[in-house]
Design an enzyme around this catalytic site. Structure first.
Site, mmCIF file in Angstrom:
data_model
loop_
_atom_site.group_PDB
_atom_site.id
_atom_site.type_symbol
_atom_site.label_atom_id
_atom_site.label_comp_id
_atom_site.label_asym_id
_atom_site.label_seq_id
_atom_site.Cartn_x
_atom_site.Cartn_y
_atom_site.Cartn_z
ATOM 1 N N HIS A 1 -38.412 28.473 -0.870
ATOM 2 C CA HIS A 1 -39.715 28.934 -1.359
ATOM 3 C C HIS A 1 -40.804 28.018 -0.810
ATOM 4 C CE1 HIS A 1 -42.893 30.241 -4.091
ATOM 5 N NE2 HIS A 1 -42.135 31.301 -4.292
ATOM 6 N N ASP B 1 -35.830 36.238 -6.044
ATOM 7 C CA ASP B 1 -35.119 37.395 -5.476
ATOM 8 C C ASP B 1 -33.608 37.238 -5.472
ATOM 9 O OD1 ASP B 1 -37.862 37.502 -3.260
ATOM 10 O OD2 ASP B 1 -37.407 38.959 -4.824
HETATM 11 C C1 SDX Z 1 -40.983 35.598 -2.623
HETATM 12 O O1 SDX Z 1 -45.029 32.824 -2.242
HETATM 13 C C2 SDX Z 1 -44.512 33.321 -3.293
HETATM 14 O O2 SDX Z 1 -44.815 32.951 -4.410
HETATM 15 C C3 SDX Z 1 -43.545 34.448 -3.040
HETATM 16 C C4 SDX Z 1 -42.792 34.958 -4.266
HETATM 17 C C5 SDX Z 1 -43.718 35.670 -5.228
HETATM 18 O O3 SDX Z 1 -43.373 35.748 -6.421
HETATM 19 O O4 SDX Z 1 -44.727 36.243 -4.756
HETATM 20 O O5 SDX Z 1 -42.178 33.882 -4.928
HETATM 21 C C6 SDX Z 1 -41.712 35.975 -3.872
HETATM 22 O O6 SDX Z 1 -41.382 36.008 -1.567
HETATM 23 C C7 SDX Z 1 -39.811 34.653 -2.715
HETATM 24 C C8 SDX Z 1 -39.225 34.297 -1.312
HETATM 25 C C9 SDX Z 1 -38.299 35.449 -0.869
HETATM 26 N N1 SDX Z 1 -37.862 35.213 0.531
HETATM 27 C C10 SDX Z 1 -36.601 34.877 0.822
HETATM 28 O O7 SDX Z 1 -35.731 34.615 -0.009
HETATM 29 C C11 SDX Z 1 -36.306 34.821 2.330
HETATM 30 C C12 SDX Z 1 -35.511 33.549 2.652
HETATM 31 N N2 SDX Z 1 -36.394 32.380 2.468
HETATM 32 C C13 SDX Z 1 -37.097 31.901 3.599
HETATM 33 O O8 SDX Z 1 -37.317 32.726 4.686
HETATM 34 C C14 SDX Z 1 -38.145 30.842 3.311
HETATM 35 O O9 SDX Z 1 -37.571 29.934 2.464
HETATM 36 C C15 SDX Z 1 -39.489 31.289 2.739
HETATM 37 C C16 SDX Z 1 -40.090 32.356 3.573
HETATM 38 C C17 SDX Z 1 -39.325 31.752 1.342
HETATM 39 C C18 SDX Z 1 -40.390 30.069 2.746
HETATM 40 O O10 SDX Z 1 -40.624 29.746 4.056
HETATM 41 P P1 SDX Z 1 -41.455 28.427 4.479
HETATM 42 O O11 SDX Z 1 -42.067 27.763 3.294
HETATM 43 O O12 SDX Z 1 -42.341 28.801 5.618
HETATM 44 O O13 SDX Z 1 -40.342 27.460 4.914
HETATM 45 P P2 SDX Z 1 -39.710 27.408 6.381
HETATM 46 O O14 SDX Z 1 -39.357 28.787 6.849
HETATM 47 O O15 SDX Z 1 -40.605 26.576 7.253
HETATM 48 O O16 SDX Z 1 -38.329 26.609 6.103
HETATM 49 C C19 SDX Z 1 -38.290 25.172 6.042
HETATM 50 C C20 SDX Z 1 -36.923 24.807 6.562
HETATM 51 C C21 SDX Z 1 -36.624 25.407 7.938
HETATM 52 O O17 SDX Z 1 -35.660 24.580 8.542
HETATM 53 P P3 SDX Z 1 -36.160 23.383 9.590
HETATM 54 O O18 SDX Z 1 -37.050 24.042 10.632
HETATM 55 O O19 SDX Z 1 -36.898 22.378 8.717
HETATM 56 O O20 SDX Z 1 -34.878 22.841 10.174
HETATM 57 O O21 SDX Z 1 -35.904 25.368 5.692
HETATM 58 C C22 SDX Z 1 -35.152 26.320 6.422
HETATM 59 C C23 SDX Z 1 -35.950 26.704 7.639
HETATM 60 O O22 SDX Z 1 -35.086 27.111 8.689
HETATM 61 N N3 SDX Z 1 -34.966 27.472 5.509
HETATM 62 C C24 SDX Z 1 -33.836 28.157 5.389
HETATM 63 C C25 SDX Z 1 -34.103 29.106 4.397
HETATM 64 N N4 SDX Z 1 -35.355 28.985 3.959
HETATM 65 C C26 SDX Z 1 -35.889 27.963 4.670
HETATM 66 N N5 SDX Z 1 -32.635 28.053 6.000
HETATM 67 C C27 SDX Z 1 -31.690 28.926 5.614
HETATM 68 N N6 SDX Z 1 -31.861 29.877 4.655
HETATM 69 C C28 SDX Z 1 -33.056 29.995 4.028
HETATM 70 N N7 SDX Z 1 -33.229 30.916 3.097
#
Ligand code: SDX
Length: 393
Positions: free
Chosen positions: A272, A329
């Protein structure tokens, strides 16, 4: 480029507005709507009471809540021309595509909703119409996808029961409302109702800042929510759990895939932007999933796979170092599935829950007379150069 511009892609460190609606503390895992902890609202409140709280800023008296519920019940019927539009959609159309277009089309039936100078009474009437009609339109997107007859709303049912009735009943037989299902859905809608300046809410605000109508702004928010990184994740989570189950249920294999930078696979429902601790909603939903499946006598193997994934990720350095926890989710789809909602409707359910938040944030932006949103950029393109005629290219 004139003047200084600070690049902040994804707005990770940008406060886009001031708001009195929802408080989030990502480090502590705190979520409050108008100061009330989500844990108390999820246990003690109803979805319409929470919607009233978010939109008008205070918990309603009994008389105020009764009037709000009565007004919404009165507006659940939609214009027959909206029903006719469904005939033009192929049954394969994704429910979110139909929802966003039909919500925007409400401006055609209520042209005063386009007027940015509409009276407070007119704005409130449009808010009540939207709260009411989205439940009918959402249920009809499902019936349309199944080729089933559309069910008209009933004024003798409360909001959540009416939605379930429109979703699952058939004109040919009696439909019994299950109180366990009503209570589970009520809790899920409350937990999705608002979440500060997330992607879809920021979209509603940005579109609304151009003086676009509430219906048009919410339609844009529905499309942002549909993204698999945002609200679309709840559908992706169950499809991921089903893929793990089909693959033999070896969660460690998928944990490895999620950590492999060469593999596009992500552990959907994990991570998140703001929460660097447990998402408080995920804690409540996880507990509710256990309760609902037990009460309905359902043994869903996906729940066990989800729990194994969570346990593995909470002890794996890759996830611990990046502070990746289950988000809203991760478990919600387990409950939707248990109450009979199909995966392609999961994000529609998220939109139904998030609507009062979108409305409250749009209303606050308008009342605060916020300027049109127009961010700048860092230009990285070509320097000035002269046109080259086609003969010389
Ligand atoms: C919602 O914003 C809100 O409040 C949203 C929400 C709401 O109520 O409105 O809470 C609802 O959208 C919840 C999120 C649902 N999405 C998912 O579950 C999709 C999977 N999660 C990710 O794609 C990610 O965690 C996000 C999109 C939720 C957040 O992305 P960020 O903050 O941009 O973080 P990032 O992508 O830069 O990740 C940081 C690191 C990365 O690795 P490095 O580059 O540091 O090596 O963490 C890794 C990412 O690769 N990472 C994951 C991961 N989520 C982040 N690796 C594997 N699996 C994951 N799920």
């Amino acid at each position: 480029q004139t003047g200084y511009v600070t690049l902040d892609s994804g707005y990770k460190n940008t406060g886009a507005t001031k708001s009195a609606i929802t408080f989030l503390d990502g480090e502590e895992g705190i979520l409050r709507y108008r100061g009330y902890p989500i844990e108390q609202l999820a246990e003690k409140s109803s979805f319409l009471e929470v919607a009233y709280l978010l939109i008008y800023g205070a918990l309603p008296s009994k008389a105020e809540l009764d009037e709000f519920s009565h007004q919404i019940t009165k507006h659940t019927l939609v214009h027959e021309d909206v029903r006719k539009i469904f005939d033009g959609f192929p049954s394969a159309a994704h429910p979110m595509a139909i929802l966003s277009s039909l919500i925007c089309s409400l401006t055609a039936f209520y042209p005063k909703s386009i007027d940015p100078n509409q009276s407070a009474e007119e704005m409130n009437l449009n808010i009540l119409r939207l709260m009411a009609k989205i439940s009918t339109i959402a249920a009809w997107t499902y019936k349309n996808s199944q080729g089933h007859p559309l069910n008209y709303p009933r004024n003798d049912l409360d909001y959540t029961s009416n939605f379930l009735y429109m979703m699952f009943s058939f004109p040919t037989e009696k439909y019994d409302i299950n109180p366990v299902v009503v209570s589970a859905l009520n809790k899920l809608l409350i937990l999705h109702a608002d979440h500060e300046q997330n992607c879809s809410t920021s979209t509603v605000r940005l579109v609304g800042s151009a003086n676009a109508s509430l219906y048009g702004s919410v339609s844009a928010g529905i499309n942002a929510l549909w993204g698999p990184l945002h609200g679309g994740a709840n559908q992706e989570v169950v499809e991921m759990l089903e893929a793990i189950q089909a693959d033999g249920g070896d969660t460690s294999k998928f944990i490895a895939k999620a950590k492999d930078k060469n593999d596009p696979f992500r552990l959907m429902g994990f991570g998140h932007r703001v929460y660097k601790n447990f998402d408080p909603r995920a804690k409540i939903i996880k507990k509710a999933a256990d309760e609902v499946l037990t009460a309905l006598g359902i043994n869903d193997p996906l729940l066990k796979i989800a729990q194994e994934l969570e346990q593995a990720a909470l002890t794996d350095p890759y996830f611990v170092d990046r502070k990746l926890y289950p988000n809203v989710d991760f478990y919600s789809g387990i409950i939707y599935k248990a109450i009979g909602i199909p995966t392609e409707m999961f994000t529609v359910m998220f939109a139904l829950g998030r609507l009062p938040g979108w409305i409250a944030q749009w209303k606050e932006m308008r009342e605060n007379k916020e300027p049109i949103g127009r961010p700048r950029q860092i230009y990285t393109g070509e320097l000035e150069r002269d046109y080259v005629s086609i003969e010389n290219r």
